[in-house]
Scaffold this motif. Structure first.
Motif, PDB file in Angstrom:
ATOM      1  N   SER A  93       0.830  -1.195   0.000  1.00 55.30           N
ATOM      2  CA  SER A  93       0.000   0.000   0.000  1.00 55.30           C
ATOM      3  C   SER A  93       0.871   1.254   0.000  1.00 55.30           C
ATOM      4  O   SER A  93       2.033   1.222   0.425  1.00 55.30           O
ATOM      5  CB  SER A  93      -0.913   0.011   1.222  1.00 55.30           C
ATOM      6  N   PRO A  94       0.346   2.383  -0.464  1.00 51.59           N
ATOM      7  CA  PRO A  94       1.135   3.626  -0.473  1.00 51.59           C
ATOM      8  C   PRO A  94       1.677   4.004   0.897  1.00 51.59           C
ATOM      9  O   PRO A  94       2.803   4.501   1.011  1.00 51.59           O
ATOM     10  CB  PRO A  94       0.128   4.667  -0.992  1.00 51.59           C
ATOM     11  N   ALA A  95       0.894   3.764   1.956  1.00 46.79           N
ATOM     12  CA  ALA A  95       1.335   4.144   3.290  1.00 46.79           C
ATOM     13  C   ALA A  95       2.521   3.317   3.776  1.00 46.79           C
ATOM     14  O   ALA A  95       3.217   3.717   4.715  1.00 46.79           O
ATOM     15  CB  ALA A  95       0.176   4.009   4.278  1.00 46.79           C
ATOM     16  N   ALA A  96       2.765   2.172   3.148  1.00 44.93           N
ATOM     17  CA  ALA A  96       3.862   1.301   3.558  1.00 44.93           C
ATOM     18  C   ALA A  96       5.160   1.612   2.829  1.00 44.93           C
ATOM     19  O   ALA A  96       6.191   1.005   3.134  1.00 44.93           O
ATOM     20  CB  ALA A  96       3.493  -0.164   3.330  1.00 44.93           C
ATOM     21  N   GLN A  97       5.118   2.538   1.883  1.00 46.45           N
ATOM     22  CA  GLN A  97       6.310   2.818   1.088  1.00 46.45           C
ATOM     23  C   GLN A  97       7.178   3.876   1.765  1.00 46.45           C
ATOM     24  O   GLN A  97       6.657   4.784   2.417  1.00 46.45           O
ATOM     25  CB  GLN A  97       5.912   3.284  -0.321  1.00 46.45           C
ATOM     26  N   PRO A  98       8.494   3.793   1.599  1.00 47.67           N
ATOM     27  CA  PRO A  98       9.362   4.815   2.193  1.00 47.67           C
ATOM     28  C   PRO A  98       9.150   6.167   1.541  1.00 47.67           C
ATOM     29  O   PRO A  98       8.721   6.258   0.385  1.00 47.67           O
ATOM     30  CB  PRO A  98      10.774   4.276   1.906  1.00 47.67           C
ATOM     31  N   GLY A  99       9.427   7.199   2.287  1.00 52.89           N
ATOM     32  CA  GLY A  99       9.344   8.540   1.739  1.00 52.89           C
ATOM     33  C   GLY A  99      10.510   8.821   0.814  1.00 52.89           C
ATOM     34  O   GLY A  99      11.474   8.052   0.740  1.00 52.89           O
ATOM     35  N   PRO A 100      10.456   9.913   0.072  1.00 56.16           N
ATOM     36  CA  PRO A 100      11.575  10.262  -0.806  1.00 56.16           C
ATOM     37  C   PRO A 100      12.826  10.602   0.001  1.00 56.16           C
ATOM     38  O   PRO A 100      12.723  11.091   1.137  1.00 56.16           O
ATOM     39  CB  PRO A 100      11.059  11.492  -1.560  1.00 56.16           C
ATOM     40  N   ARG A 101      13.982  10.299  -0.566  1.00 53.84           N
ATOM     41  CA  ARG A 101      15.224  10.708   0.091  1.00 53.84           C
ATOM     42  C   ARG A 101      15.497  12.165  -0.276  1.00 53.84           C
ATOM     43  O   ARG A 101      15.736  12.489  -1.432  1.00 53.84           O
ATOM     44  CB  ARG A 101      16.394   9.814  -0.321  1.00 53.84           C
TER      45      ARG A 101
END
Length: 350
Positions: free
Chosen positions: A251-259
């Motif tokens: 899911s989108p909420a499980a993805q890391p944020g941008p570096r």
């Protein structure tokens, strides 16, 4: 004659045939090297044509390498043998496999635990040692993070947390979560997890054991180093070792944020920069027996936030050093890589 170097990465035969300085993710490094009149050529590697790559590298003055320890089931065993052979004959290599063995493995966390970036770190060299010592440590010290010695992308990095004993079997139960993207928590007997982990001791491997850092959700700070000087920072809200939301690991909420990339002068990281340049890097070099001429042209140290000091200041805990394949990099890094490459070429050639 301009200096001639090779930039090496992994790919198949077609990638090697079609590679140019412009059509790959290292194109800005090629551009900055050209500005300094350094002729850089692609050197795409695979075990299938290792001898061909060896001959190409022997015709150059230097080799800059970007190859992960593990990539689609392939290791660096063949490549490292090629690089050692090439370096013994003439060209210098960054990073040399012997330097990677010292810096770019998880064992460095144990060897340098006495430095200011260290924490309560332990090392298990055998399955017997692991089976004997780890259960009691998990009982007394709380959640732990276990790391295989060589790996990338979260492979072989596990958060282990003790649960209650299974009522009928009197077995210690644990919750484990791998840092690899898409992983899900799993509950199982500790003894079973230990048995599964024995694979990490194959071929001289080991397991490093550190405490879980509660401030992990605050993100990871990647400190990019050009030899012994900071060339930039990256800050990222990572999700490895954090249980995914109810929607699942994809899911989108499980993805890391941008570096988020920052230059070396970023105000919020100046304390870390000072410690890296003036204290921790020189101390690491002394501890590991790595001289300035052997330091990689580009490498990075990944930090998590440790507990705040009594006055509210950040502390930093080293969780990994990356040497084998440092990318992506800050915008300022390609020019620094080119300058440092030219400096080392001149030094080596007298």
């Amino acid at each position: 004659m301009p200096h001639r170097i090779a930039i090496l990465w992994r790919g198949d035969r077609e990638a090697r045939r079609t590679a140019t300085p412009q059509n790959n993710r290292y194109h800005r490094i090629f551009e900055e090297l050209a500005v300094l009149d350094i002729h850089a050529e692609p050197a795409v590697f695979d075990e299938e044509f290792a001898d061909e790559v060896r001959e190409q590298l022997l015709a150059t003055d230097a080799v800059l390498v970007w190859v992960d320890p593990i990539s689609r089931g392939k290791t660096r065993t063949v490549l490292d043998a090629v690089l050692r052979d090439v370096a013994a004959r003439k060209p210098w290599i960054s990073a040399h496999p012997d330097v990677i063995v010292k810096m770019g493995v998880k064992e460095v966390l144990h060897r340098t635990k006495h430095l200011g970036w260290g924490t309560d770190t332990h090392l298990y060299r055998s399955a017997v040692d692991f089976r004997t010592a780890f259960p009691s440590r998990l009982q007394s010290a709380g959640p732990r993070v276990l790391k295989q010695n060589r790996g990338n992308d979260g492979q072989g990095v596990w958060k282990v947390e003790l649960l209650s004993k299974r009522a009928r079997e009197d077995a210690d139960m644990v919750s484990v979560l791998q840092a690899l993207r898409g992983s899900m928590p799993e509950e199982l007997p500790l003894a079973e997890f230990i048995t599964r982990s024995e694979v990490y001791f194959a071929n001289g491997g080991c397991i490093v054991d550190q405490p879980f850092q509660p401030r992990l959700p605050d993100g990871m700070i990647r400190c990019y180093m050009g030899v012994d000087r900071v060339v930039g920072f990256g800050h990222q809200l990572i999700k490895g070792l954090i249980p995914p939301p109810a929607e699942g690991p994809d899911s989108p909420a499980a993805q890391p944020g941008p570096r988020l990339m920052h230059g070396a002068d970023a105000a919020q990281f100046q304390t870390l920069r000072t410690k890296m340049e003036r204290e921790w890097t020189p101390q690491m070099m002394e501890t590991l027996g790595v001289d300035a001429a052997s330091l990689p042209i580009i490498w990075d140290a990944d930090f998590l936030y440790g507990p705040r000091t009594a006055s509210g200041e950040h502390t930093y805990v080293l969780c990994e050093i990356n040497v084998s394949s440092v990318f992506a990099i800050p915008d300022q890094a390609p020019a620094a890589i080119a300058r440092l490459t030219l400096s080392r070429l001149r030094s080596v050639q007298g």
